[in-house]
Design a protein around this motif. Structure first.
Motif, short mmCIF file in Angstrom:
data_model
loop_
_atom_site.label_atom_id
_atom_site.label_comp_id
_atom_site.label_asym_id
_atom_site.label_seq_id
_atom_site.Cartn_x
_atom_site.Cartn_y
_atom_site.Cartn_z
N UNK A 1 23.32 16.28 -32.72
CA UNK A 1 22.56 15.81 -33.86
C UNK A 1 21.60 14.70 -33.42
N UNK A 2 20.69 14.34 -34.30
CA UNK A 2 19.78 13.25 -34.03
C UNK A 2 20.41 11.92 -34.43
N UNK A 3 20.14 10.88 -33.66
CA UNK A 3 20.74 9.58 -33.91
C UNK A 3 19.72 8.47 -33.69
N UNK A 4 20.03 7.30 -34.26
CA UNK A 4 19.13 6.15 -34.14
C UNK A 4 19.94 4.92 -33.76
N UNK A 5 19.44 4.19 -32.74
CA UNK A 5 20.06 2.96 -32.30
C UNK A 5 18.95 1.93 -32.13
N UNK A 6 18.91 0.96 -33.03
CA UNK A 6 17.83 -0.04 -33.03
C UNK A 6 17.75 -0.79 -31.71
N UNK A 7 18.89 -1.10 -31.10
CA UNK A 7 18.88 -1.85 -29.84
C UNK A 7 18.22 -1.04 -28.73
N UNK A 8 18.45 0.26 -28.71
CA UNK A 8 17.82 1.12 -27.70
C UNK A 8 16.32 1.19 -27.95
N UNK A 9 15.92 1.33 -29.22
CA UNK A 9 14.49 1.38 -29.56
C UNK A 9 13.80 0.10 -29.09
N UNK A 10 14.39 -1.04 -29.39
CA UNK A 10 13.76 -2.32 -29.06
C UNK A 10 13.66 -2.56 -27.56
N UNK A 11 14.51 -1.90 -26.79
CA UNK A 11 14.49 -2.10 -25.34
C UNK A 11 13.68 -1.03 -24.61
N UNK A 12 13.08 -0.12 -25.36
CA UNK A 12 12.37 1.01 -24.78
C UNK A 12 10.87 0.92 -25.05
N UNK A 13 10.08 1.04 -24.03
CA UNK A 13 8.62 1.02 -24.19
C UNK A 13 8.20 2.22 -25.03
N UNK A 14 7.28 2.03 -26.00
CA UNK A 14 6.88 3.14 -26.87
C UNK A 14 6.35 4.36 -26.13
N UNK A 15 5.60 4.14 -25.07
CA UNK A 15 5.06 5.27 -24.30
C UNK A 15 6.20 6.05 -23.65
N UNK B 1 -2.55 12.39 -32.05
CA UNK B 1 -2.30 11.09 -32.68
C UNK B 1 -1.70 10.09 -31.70
N UNK B 2 -1.02 10.59 -30.67
CA UNK B 2 -0.29 9.72 -29.77
C UNK B 2 -0.92 9.61 -28.39
N UNK B 3 -2.07 10.29 -28.20
CA UNK B 3 -2.70 10.32 -26.89
C UNK B 3 -3.13 8.94 -26.43
N UNK B 4 -3.56 8.11 -27.37
CA UNK B 4 -3.98 6.75 -27.03
C UNK B 4 -3.07 5.76 -27.76
N UNK B 5 -1.78 5.90 -27.52
CA UNK B 5 -0.77 5.16 -28.26
C UNK B 5 -0.97 3.65 -28.18
N UNK B 6 -1.15 3.12 -26.97
CA UNK B 6 -1.27 1.68 -26.79
C UNK B 6 -2.45 1.12 -27.57
N UNK B 7 -3.59 1.81 -27.49
CA UNK B 7 -4.79 1.33 -28.17
C UNK B 7 -4.64 1.34 -29.67
N UNK B 8 -3.98 2.36 -30.20
CA UNK B 8 -3.79 2.44 -31.65
C UNK B 8 -2.85 1.33 -32.12
N UNK B 9 -1.80 1.08 -31.36
CA UNK B 9 -0.87 0.02 -31.74
C UNK B 9 -1.56 -1.35 -31.75
N UNK B 10 -2.47 -1.57 -30.82
CA UNK B 10 -3.20 -2.84 -30.78
C UNK B 10 -4.07 -3.02 -32.03
N UNK B 11 -4.57 -1.92 -32.58
CA UNK B 11 -5.39 -2.01 -33.79
C UNK B 11 -4.60 -2.52 -34.99
N UNK B 12 -3.28 -2.34 -34.94
CA UNK B 12 -2.44 -2.76 -36.06
C UNK B 12 -1.96 -4.22 -35.95
N UNK B 13 -2.33 -4.90 -34.89
CA UNK B 13 -1.82 -6.25 -34.68
C UNK B 13 -2.17 -7.20 -35.82
N UNK B 14 -3.32 -6.98 -36.46
CA UNK B 14 -3.74 -7.86 -37.55
C UNK B 14 -3.56 -7.21 -38.93
N UNK B 15 -2.81 -6.09 -38.98
CA UNK B 15 -2.58 -5.39 -40.25
C UNK B 15 -1.19 -5.78 -40.78
#
Length: 355
Positions: free
Chosen positions: A127-141, A163-177
């Motif tokens: 099944x699919x699972x979610x662990x916040x600690x793993x997410x926070x320790x993992x680079x989005x790319x 949508x995810x091809x330029x992930x880092x650049x898109x995330x930077x656009x949200x820094x002030x949102x």
């Protein structure tokens, strides 16, 4: 209640329309045009082809999941008006082919998020699972790369490559949102499309954030009672409604799913029903639909729908991989078919209890 089943198309789904048709009580499927890039107009002829294929199998196509929102709309960029106009044209084309509800989300960058697509359970299913600690320790790319490697060769809904091809650049656009900014951008979008919805009798149903809290510092605004109420009140139009997902909202124990159904029932245009088990703060895994297998009470959830007079579209949501099935994570045939049967059984029992 109209029971439907998500289907990704003949070339993108391990499950066939003929198999879906054999599930007791199934009236139709929920689908989409998977090959149209986000922001472009969906051609009516392609919508018609998809509808005809589904109709020929003896099923209906009344709900689309999803017509994704272009990132420029979420960011509130000047270019958003072009993409909103395209969205309105798509809504008109969908309505012309009999579509009644469009499910969408307003999550920045990422759609749903998990830390594991195939966690093994005691019974041998995965099944699919979610662990916040793993997410926070993992680079989005790196996370995106791991998702791709562990998806059994299937594309993942909401994780379109463009949508995810330029992930880092898109995330930077949200820094002030901020959350306030994102909510304002959602209001702008809804106010723009509501006249089209009214003219063409097609409803918008926003899906909750999954999980319903900020990820990687990105704001999320569809997380619980207060902002669900805000979204419905800020554009107070019956065509502006909800996709109420028990699993997404229910992954936060503070969200009382039956109470949310009772409060917002008249504006719930589409329902996703599934179960999950809380494994600690910021941790959960998905389970079978059976109430005793998870932390959510499916009887109380379905009772709330019944008490609210729900007559919309409902689908069994994510299932486990059971009996050796290989399929898109969360979207195999067997466990979702069992879920549909269980939900139908609850609905029949609740109906007869009231007669």
């Amino acid at each position: 209640m109209k029971m439907v089943f998500r289907w990704f198309g003949e070339n993108d789904d391990s499950v066939t329309l003929n198999e879906i048709k054999q599930i007791p009580g199934m009236t139709g499927v929920v689908s989409a045009l998977q090959d149209i890039p986000v922001g472009e107009v969906w051609p009516q002829e392609k919508i018609k082809e998809l509808k005809n294929e589904i109709n020929q199998a003896g099923l209906e196509l009344k709900v689309i999941e999803s017509v994704n929102i272009h990132e420029d709309i979420k960011l509130g960029l000047k270019s958003r008006d072009k993409y909103i106009e395209n969205y309105k044209k798509t809504l008109k084309n969908l309505a012309a082919e009999g579509i009644k509800v469009v499910c969408y989300n307003f999550m920045p960058v990422f759609d749903w998020l998990r830390s594991d697509l195939a966690q093994e359970l005691e019974d041998g299913s995965t099944t699919m699972a979610y662990d916040e600690s793993w997410i926070n320790s993992t680079d989005p790319v790196k996370l995106v790369e791991e998702f791709d490697e562990n998806s059994e060769g299937f594309s993942l809904p909401g994780w379109e490559p463009e949508r995810l091809a330029e992930l880092k650049g898109i995330m930077e656009q949200y820094e002030d949102i901020s959350e306030k900014d994102l909510l304002s951008n959602l209001k702008y979008f809804l106010e723009a499309v509501m006249p089209t919805c009214e003219e063409n009798d097609i409803k918008m149903a926003v899906h909750p954030d999954d999980p319903p809290w900020p990820i990687y510092g990105l704001p999320r605004v569809v997380t619980g009672k207060e902002n669900l109420r805000t979204i419905l009140e800020m554009v107070d139009n019956p065509y502006n409604g909800l996709t109420l997902c028990s699993g997404s909202l229910g992954s936060n124990p503070a969200n009382d799913v039956p109470a949310l159904i009772r409060e917002f029932g008249s504006r719930v245009h589409f329902s996703h029903v599934r179960n999950l088990n809380f494994d600690g703060k910021g941790k959960f895994h998905e389970t079978s639909h059976l109430s005793t297998d998870g932390s959510l009470d499916l009887f109380e959830i379905m009772k709330a729908y019944y008490d609210s007079g729900f007559d919309g579209y409902l689908r069994p949501d994510h299932g486990r991989m059971i009996w050796g099935e290989k399929a898109r994570p969360g979207y195999g045939l067997y466990d979702r078919a069992l879920g549909a049967t269980y939900i139908n059984g609850l609905w029949e029992a609740i109906t007869k209890m009231d007669s």
